[in-house]
Enzyme design. Structure first.
Site, short mmCIF file in Angstrom:
data_model
loop_
_atom_site.label_atom_id
_atom_site.label_comp_id
_atom_site.label_asym_id
_atom_site.label_seq_id
_atom_site.Cartn_x
_atom_site.Cartn_y
_atom_site.Cartn_z
CB SER A 47 -36.92 -35.25 109.69
OG SER A 47 -36.24 -36.42 109.33
CG HIS A 95 -40.34 -38.69 109.11
ND1 HIS A 95 -40.54 -38.20 107.85
CD2 HIS A 95 -39.04 -38.40 109.41
CE1 HIS A 95 -39.44 -37.64 107.40
NE2 HIS A 95 -38.51 -37.75 108.33
#
Length: 205
Positions: free
Chosen positions: A101, A126
């Site tokens: 992330s 993501h």
């Protein structure tokens, strides 16, 4: 019983006797920074402050940022990324374990071609998530617009720093994409997989 942060001896220039400082304090003096937790305001502010200080201390000497980060808050992460681009010294990023992330976003922010992954490292990318789960419709609407702007900025950064086409980044940010170190290298997130210790040592001279 927790061990806590170990203390190590350190002798500052001009001092006759060494003093005991915590391990991370000693490493910071060698321009070695560690992101080894979720990104939040506190850790982002500490690292940004250290980067500003080290840049002012010696603008020609590299900084090394070791990453083992499962993610964290988007805005502090973006601030840390932008600080890495703003300071004069090159910031080498080294993924030691996981860069997921926002951790992967910090990883791509290192100076190219000085973004390194150890062979066992794992990377996950993501899209940023909203922080609103409850609240008014107006809050949700405003947050949605803000998240869209941040997502666009993060997408642009991934395109620029990886060399991947926009459609690839857009597609991959819509889901959790996990990569090995070699896959992250092929994707353009890191430049070097330090399988040979000599390669790793070359960047840490």
């Amino acid at each position: 019983m927790p061990v806590g942060v170990p203390k190590v001896p350190f002798r500052a220039p001009g001092d006759e006797d060494a003093t005991w400082v915590d391990l991370y304090n000693r490493l910071y003096r060698e321009r070695l920074l560690f992101l080894a937790q979720d990104i939040n305001n506190e850790i982002a502010n500490q690292l940004m402050g250290l980067m500003v200080y080290l840049s002012a201390e010696d603008a020609n000497k590299e900084i090394f940022s070791f990453i083992n980060c499962p993610g964290g808050s988007v805005i502090p992460g973006v601030g840390l990324y932008r600080m890495m681009q703003a300071i004069v010294p090159d910031v080498n990023t080294i993924c030691m374990g996981v860069a997921a992330s926002m951790g992967s976003f910090i990883l791509i922010g290192g100076e190219m071609p000085k973004r390194i992954a150890l062979p066992h490292a794992r990377v996950m990318i993501h899209q940023p998530a909203s922080s609103y789960y409850d609240g008014s419709a107006a809050d949700f609407h405003n947050e949605s617009k803000h998240v869209t702007l941040v997502r666009e900025y993060i997408t642009e950064c991934y395109i620029e720093r990886t060399g991947q086409p926009e459609e690839v980044i857009q597609r991959d940010l819509n889901r959790d994409v996990f990569m090995s170190a070699t896959e992250a290298q092929a994707y353009g997130i890191v430049d070097v997989v330090a399988e040979d210790p000599l390669i790793f040592n070359r960047f840490l001279k």
